[in-house]
Design an enzyme around this catalytic site. Sequence first.
Site, PDB file in Angstrom:
ATOM      1  N   HIS A 191      36.078   7.470  46.412  1.00 59.63           N
ATOM      2  CA  HIS A 191      35.602   7.610  45.026  1.00 59.63           C
ATOM      3  C   HIS A 191      35.628   6.289  44.265  1.00 59.63           C
ATOM      4  O   HIS A 191      35.008   6.168  43.215  1.00 59.63           O
ATOM      5  CB  HIS A 191      36.349   8.730  44.292  1.00 59.63           C
ATOM      6  CG  HIS A 191      37.704   8.338  43.798  1.00 59.63           C
ATOM      7  ND1 HIS A 191      38.830   8.403  44.570  1.00 59.63           N
ATOM      8  CD2 HIS A 191      38.109   7.863  42.598  1.00 59.63           C
ATOM      9  CE1 HIS A 191      39.875   7.996  43.868  1.00 59.63           C
ATOM     10  NE2 HIS A 191      39.468   7.664  42.670  1.00 59.63           N
ATOM     11  N   LYS A 195      32.753   4.020  40.978  1.00 61.26           N
ATOM     12  CA  LYS A 195      33.080   3.361  39.707  1.00 61.26           C
ATOM     13  C   LYS A 195      32.078   2.232  39.455  1.00 61.26           C
ATOM     14  O   LYS A 195      31.843   1.392  40.321  1.00 61.26           O
ATOM     15  CB  LYS A 195      34.504   2.789  39.758  1.00 61.26           C
ATOM     16  CG  LYS A 195      35.607   3.858  39.899  1.00 61.26           C
ATOM     17  CD  LYS A 195      36.982   3.201  39.970  1.00 61.26           C
ATOM     18  CE  LYS A 195      38.062   4.144  40.444  1.00 61.26           C
ATOM     19  NZ  LYS A 195      38.605   5.049  39.446  1.00 61.26           N
ATOM     20  N   HIS A 254      40.916   2.610  49.107  1.00 57.94           N
ATOM     21  CA  HIS A 254      40.523   2.067  47.800  1.00 57.94           C
ATOM     22  C   HIS A 254      40.716   0.543  47.707  1.00 57.94           C
ATOM     23  O   HIS A 254      39.819  -0.184  47.270  1.00 57.94           O
ATOM     24  CB  HIS A 254      41.321   2.737  46.690  1.00 57.94           C
ATOM     25  CG  HIS A 254      41.210   4.239  46.690  1.00 57.94           C
ATOM     26  ND1 HIS A 254      40.076   4.893  47.100  1.00 57.94           N
ATOM     27  CD2 HIS A 254      42.086   5.210  46.340  1.00 57.94           C
ATOM     28  CE1 HIS A 254      40.271   6.207  46.993  1.00 57.94           C
ATOM     29  NE2 HIS A 254      41.485   6.419  46.541  1.00 57.94           N
TER      30      HIS A 254
END
Length: 505
Positions: A191, A195, A254
């Site tokens: 995810h 962004k 991430h």
Amino acid sequence: MTEPSKKQRKPDPCSFVIFGVSGDLTHRLIIPALYNLAASDLLPDKFCVVGVARKGTTGDELRQSLLKGLRQFATRPVNDEIARHLLECVTSIEADPKQPPSFDAMRARLEKLEASRGIGGNRLFYLATPPTAFAPIARELARAGMLGEEGGAWRRLVIEKPFGTDLASAKALNGELLKLVNEHQIYRIDHYLGKETVQNILVLRFANGMFEPIWNRDHIDHMQITVDETIGVVGHRGSFYDATGALRDMVPNHLFQLLSLVAMEPPAKFDAHAVRSAKAEVLAAIQTQSEDEALRNSVRGQYQLGKVGETEIPDYRSTNDVRPDSTTETYVALKLTIDNWRWAGVPFYLRTGKALGIKRTEVAIKFKQAPFAMFRDTPVDRLSQNYLIIAIEPTEGITLQFNTKVPGPTVKIDGVEMKFRYKDYFKAEPTTGYETLIYDCMIGDNILFQRADSVEAGWQAVQPFLDAWSKAGAKGLQTYRAGSEGPSGADDLIARDGRTWRKLA
Ligand code: BG6
């Protein structure tokens, strides 16, 4: 007439099939994101959402539950008409991988539904389930003939991290899925790539003439990648987190997304193949450390009772479903090096943790110090550091720190900041961060999704740390107070090289 660009067009008609439709991910993010796409008129004209729900769930019950979730989690005021239109296309279907005939029945229902809505056979299967269900569901979908692309229709499988829990399990999962579908059919979501500021790293580096020539070991001293969170381990996450820890939870996914974007070579084209290849290459160039090196180049910590703002955070070990003698790390700091011509000799310091004093996600690029000799005979006693900071959360923007002369008759120098903040320039509607990802899955653009080789390269780089820590057990695990900046060992790790972390603002 010019073709509408890929990004303006509506996706092809398709069925959007959600496994795990009753769960948190669907209610909190997927449906609100679909709503935002609907509000921007970016859903296909012919479309249906099929929820694979628990036995006995009716379509009405499912629609009610999704509407409730939408009202709670929508990022903008809900327009009843748009919500009605979106939810009216929701159908509930039962399918359980432990009962193979249920997948044959599912296929028959899906085909009927698609025929009645004129959808054709394009299907996106979103596995919003625990990762242990990925392979069993994919196997059944394939067996029942729902994943083959033979008839010209596309079939896509969307899964979300974690992709394995170490190198071996990641390889096993990739191997299993790639027996059932082709790589181009798999959309692995991280995810962080949803962004805006993360996506902007590519633009910052490659759409501006001034950064790329100095983006290398001749000019950059080191990089710091920080993902600090204030929240501790809460809710139902105890047992998942205790088996996972900060390294697995955040680093190969991430933090490595951020690292690969700031460190990759310029891709020849802004397309999925070129961009994903450049990212995979730089991850594969992270130097694999021996276990001894891994111990020397890492710090792990666990939080203890403290306060974040006014909120008291209990000891990590007293969290529900966490073992009272747990040695799971809630904080990690690492030093990595990338063994290629651009980065040889430039350390990359990474840190992330829970229950810290301030929430902050940023990449700080520290440029080499200017020679001081010129100022030796002036009142100036030091120059402050030159940083370019890509701020991702909570402020989204870019800051450049440089030295300037303080006005006045004597030579005085001070560090100042030039700041760009997204919100000062662009008025964007708040989003869930999933809109672009979901839209890209529907238009078939894999650029923002992880390829199998990247996933494996990420695990390869962290595996020595996992191995060394698992052997060391409690030895070397530090503690830190909730609300602090993390364990003191993290400062020592970077101080050893004569450097310091950028302070929390
Ligand atoms: C998730 C992790 O993937 O990312 C969580 O499992 C973490 O532990 C979260 O809190 C952080 O995401 P964000 O977008 O809040 O930085």
